[in-house]
Structures are given as C-alpha cells and as structure tokens.
Design a protein around this motif. Sequence first.
Motif, PDB file in Angstrom:
ATOM      1  N   LYS A   1      10.892 -19.735  26.880  1.00 32.77           N
ATOM      2  CA  LYS A   1      11.040 -18.967  25.645  1.00 32.77           C
ATOM      3  C   LYS A   1      11.775 -17.694  25.998  1.00 32.77           C
ATOM      4  O   LYS A   1      11.326 -16.903  26.836  1.00 32.77           O
TER       5      LYS A   1
ATOM      6  N   ASN B   1      10.305 -15.274  28.957  1.00 30.88           N
ATOM      7  CA  ASN B   1      11.112 -14.243  29.619  1.00 30.88           C
ATOM      8  C   ASN B   1      11.887 -13.422  28.618  1.00 30.88           C
ATOM      9  O   ASN B   1      12.246 -13.886  27.532  1.00 30.88           O
TER      10      ASN B   1
ATOM     11  N   SER C   1      23.823 -18.246  29.097  1.00 33.06           N
ATOM     12  CA  SER C   1      23.023 -18.555  30.298  1.00 33.06           C
ATOM     13  C   SER C   1      23.970 -18.665  31.476  1.00 33.06           C
ATOM     14  O   SER C   1      24.921 -19.455  31.450  1.00 33.06           O
ATOM     15  N   SER C   2      23.711 -17.885  32.521  1.00 40.19           N
ATOM     16  CA  SER C   2      24.595 -17.914  33.694  1.00 40.19           C
ATOM     17  C   SER C   2      24.302 -19.132  34.570  1.00 40.19           C
ATOM     18  O   SER C   2      25.094 -19.507  35.415  1.00 40.19           O
TER      19      SER C   2
HETATM   20  O1  PMT Z   1      20.723 -18.768  33.214  1.00 37.56           O
HETATM   21  P1  PMT Z   1      20.227 -17.333  33.382  1.00 37.56           P
HETATM   22  O2  PMT Z   1      21.312 -16.336  33.101  1.00 37.56           O
HETATM   23  O3  PMT Z   1      19.555 -17.147  34.730  1.00 37.56           O
HETATM   24  O4  PMT Z   1      19.110 -17.085  32.252  1.00 37.56           O
HETATM   25  C1  PMT Z   1      17.973 -17.889  32.201  1.00 37.56           C
HETATM   26  C2  PMT Z   1      17.512 -18.117  30.751  1.00 37.56           C
HETATM   27  C3  PMT Z   1      17.179 -16.784  30.114  1.00 37.56           C
HETATM   28  C4  PMT Z   1      18.613 -18.833  29.939  1.00 37.56           C
HETATM   29  C5  PMT Z   1      16.236 -19.045  30.850  1.00 37.56           C
HETATM   30  O5  PMT Z   1      15.253 -18.407  31.609  1.00 37.56           O
HETATM   31  C6  PMT Z   1      15.684 -19.385  29.447  1.00 37.56           C
HETATM   32  O6  PMT Z   1      14.904 -18.655  28.864  1.00 37.56           O
HETATM   33  N1  PMT Z   1      16.105 -20.564  28.901  1.00 37.56           N
HETATM   34  C7  PMT Z   1      15.740 -21.023  27.540  1.00 37.56           C
HETATM   35  C8  PMT Z   1      16.595 -20.295  26.519  1.00 37.56           C
HETATM   36  C9  PMT Z   1      16.412 -20.836  25.134  1.00 37.56           C
HETATM   37  O7  PMT Z   1      17.178 -21.606  24.644  1.00 37.56           O
HETATM   38  O8  PMT Z   1      15.308 -20.429  24.512  1.00 37.56           O
HETATM   39  P2  PMT Z   1      14.904 -20.872  23.014  1.00 37.56           P
HETATM   40  O9  PMT Z   1      13.815 -19.979  22.625  1.00 37.56           O
HETATM   41  O10 PMT Z   1      16.086 -20.912  22.086  1.00 37.56           O
HETATM   42  O11 PMT Z   1      14.395 -22.389  23.208  1.00 37.56           O
HETATM   43  C10 PMT Z   1      13.122 -22.675  23.717  1.00 37.56           C
HETATM   44  C11 PMT Z   1      13.066 -24.078  24.337  1.00 37.56           C
HETATM   45  O12 PMT Z   1      13.392 -25.059  23.365  1.00 37.56           O
HETATM   46  C12 PMT Z   1      14.014 -24.230  25.510  1.00 37.56           C
HETATM   47  O13 PMT Z   1      13.281 -24.783  26.610  1.00 37.56           O
HETATM   48  C13 PMT Z   1      15.076 -25.226  25.012  1.00 37.56           C
HETATM   49  O14 PMT Z   1      15.427 -26.149  26.040  1.00 37.56           O
HETATM   50  C14 PMT Z   1      14.367 -25.948  23.864  1.00 37.56           C
HETATM   51  N2  PMT Z   1      15.249 -26.273  22.723  1.00 37.56           N
HETATM   52  C15 PMT Z   1      15.952 -25.302  22.105  1.00 37.56           C
HETATM   53  C16 PMT Z   1      16.738 -25.611  21.006  1.00 37.56           C
HETATM   54  C17 PMT Z   1      16.758 -26.955  20.551  1.00 37.56           C
HETATM   55  N3  PMT Z   1      17.502 -27.301  19.518  1.00 37.56           N
HETATM   56  N4  PMT Z   1      16.061 -27.902  21.184  1.00 37.56           N
HETATM   57  C18 PMT Z   1      15.292 -27.585  22.254  1.00 37.56           C
HETATM   58  O15 PMT Z   1      14.639 -28.469  22.812  1.00 37.56           O
END
Ligand code: PMT
Length: 325
Positions: free
Chosen positions: A246, A273, A81-82
């Motif tokens: 997501k 996204n 993530s940037s």
């Molecule tokens: O920073 P950029 O380069 O602009 O990119 C933005 C992004 C793509 C990082 C952002 O838009 C994004 O999608 N962030 C969430 C990335 C992510 O971790 O997705 P995930 O599908 O793994 O998790 C889903 C959600 O669960 C997230 O809101 C995360 O905070 C939460 N999570 C994840 C893992 C965990 N162990 N506990 C959580 O609560």
Amino acid sequence: MDAMINSEASQETLYTEIKSFFDSAPPLRDAPDISRKLDEFLKWNSVSPGSERGSRIVCVTSGGTTVPLEQRCVRYIDNFSSGHRGAASTEYFLKAGYSVIFLYRRGTCQPYCRSLPDDPLLECFESASDSNIQVRQLHSEAVKRAISEHNVAVAKGLLLKLPFTTIFEYLQILQLIALSMRSLGAHAMFYLAAAVSDFYVPWESMAEHKIQSGSGPLDMRLVQVPKMLSVLRKEWVPMAFCISFKLETDSKILLEKADMALTKYRMHVVVANELSTRKEEVVVVTSSGKFSVRRDKTQAGADVESPLIELLVEKHSAYIEDSKS
Ligand code: PMT
C-alpha cells in the motif's frame, strides 16, 4: 441476508470486469515462450528437500505498469516505481533460499545492479588499448558483484526474469505465473511490489493511430482496472502466501488503507509505505498486528528490504506449518 446478496453481486461484477479486461486485452505475443520458461523453471525448482534449489518459490513484481493511449502507442500514462524495492527484495529472497520469478518493468532497476551508475555501459568501462575494453577501477567491485551473483542465480536456475511494459502484459503474465504456481500450495509466495495502474483505456475503444493535437482538448474515458488481488487469492492460487503493498503520500491515511486492503482482498500481509520514507521504513500489517521495520542506519548501505524479507520469511514459515495441520 441483504449483505450476503450485495457481496455476491459485487463479486459477480468484479468477475465480469475481469473477464472483460482479459477478453479485450491484446494477446500476449510471447505467451508460449513465457509458459515454456515457467514450466522449465518450476520443474527444475520442484525438488527433493536438502537440495540447493529452493522448494519455496516467490513471484516478485516490480516497477510500474503503463497504460497506452493509442494502439500504435506514442503516448502512455505511467505509474511511478523505480523498481528498487523489487530488485533489492529479490536479492534478499535468493539469499534466504527462495527461487524467484522476477516480473519486472523493462528498463527498471535489476537485482544485483543497484549500485551501478545510471549508464553502466559508458560509466563502468573504458578503452584499454585499440582493441581492449576494461572495467574502471572505481566500479570494479560493483561490476564483479553484479556479474557473479546475478549470473550464478540465473545459471543455477534460481532466478527467472520476465519483463512487461503495459498493464495488459503485466496482468496476463501474472495470471500465467499464478496458475502455473498453483500446485506449489503454501510453498508459493506472491510479493506484489509493482505499481499497478488503476485506470486504463480498453483496447477496442483506443485510437489506432497517434492522436492528433490539432483537434483541441483531449477527451478520453478511462475505465477502472479491476483489482486482481481478490481473484489471485481466491481463484488462481488459493493456498499461496500473498503480500501486497500500500503506497500513500499522506501518512495519516496509510495504515487505515492498509488495514482495509488486508481485509478486503484477504491478503496475508500488506506492506504499508509512504512515498518519501519508503527506503527508510515500512510497516508490515497482518491480522495479528502491525510491525514497524526500519533500515539499520548504523550499517553503511543497509537496506530496509533486509529486515523486511527476514520478517516475511518467518511469517511464511509459520504459514506453511499451519497449513499442514
Ligand atoms: O520501485 P520503488 O521506487 O522502490 O518504489 C516501491 C513502491 C513504492 C512502488 C512499492 O513499495 C509499492 O508500494 N508498490 C505498490 C504501489 C501501488 O500500486 O499501490 P496501490 O495502493 O495503488 O495498490 C495496492 C496493491 O494493489 C498493489 O500491491 C498492487 O499490485 C495491487 N493492484 C493495484 C491496482 C490494480 N488495478 N490491481 C491491483 O492488484
């Protein structure tokens, strides 16, 4: 009946995993300082209506968490993530009248600094004479904007920035923030854009010193990081408006996964996204429908975060109204 018992049992397992995560995490070194800053920020922003300071406060998380592989860490696993999404969103939330707690990964993109070059210190400034430094003409507008808008937000007490690096720091600080924002009720918002690690090495089973490369292939067991979204929603800030993200690389499964997250973690909104198009388009998934949000390509430099935050602010306003009845 069986389904209810199963769901209670999985809830119990989740709470045990969360307890074990926090019990085994290395204590936050600057916890008292973070708590003091949060207290001051929330006191300052809990104000009478009509004031410039916002009565709505959002915690924006930004950047990826790391998982250390050694206690005296030389190597770690990183999450992509940037920080662009979090930094841009923070600017639009401030513009919409919110006060922002920006929980960000050290070294990632910062609010108002998105248009600066990669190495701003060396690229934006030049020597004017033996003793003076001046801003290069090419970057003067961007530097002026960064300094004035950022410093105004901080000086007015509308922006609090808290850094993290590891998954241990991130989740401990998120918990401190959530518990301190609990009293704001429906006026609190969580916008969880950080890319959070799914697996970690528990502190007590982690090697203390640098792992030696001479002893053959590395065999290491990673434990699942408990999803904190349910506990955030149910226990830490039950009244807050919660938005999670997501991210997928396969667009075919994206919306299905976002729907699952919405139901499973009882989020108010999930922003879906896809990695390669994330700066162009996102889909806002709610229980009442899906809304595609796109960057306005006719405007130079337009961000997808501008219409995204506008829509989320609308949804938050409706939620605050609903919570009054
Ligand atoms: O920073 P950029 O380069 O602009 O990119 C933005 C992004 C793509 C990082 C952002 O838009 C994004 O999608 N962030 C969430 C990335 C992510 O971790 O997705 P995930 O599908 O793994 O998790 C889903 C959600 O669960 C997230 O809101 C995360 O905070 C939460 N999570 C994840 C893992 C965990 N162990 N506990 C959580 O609560």
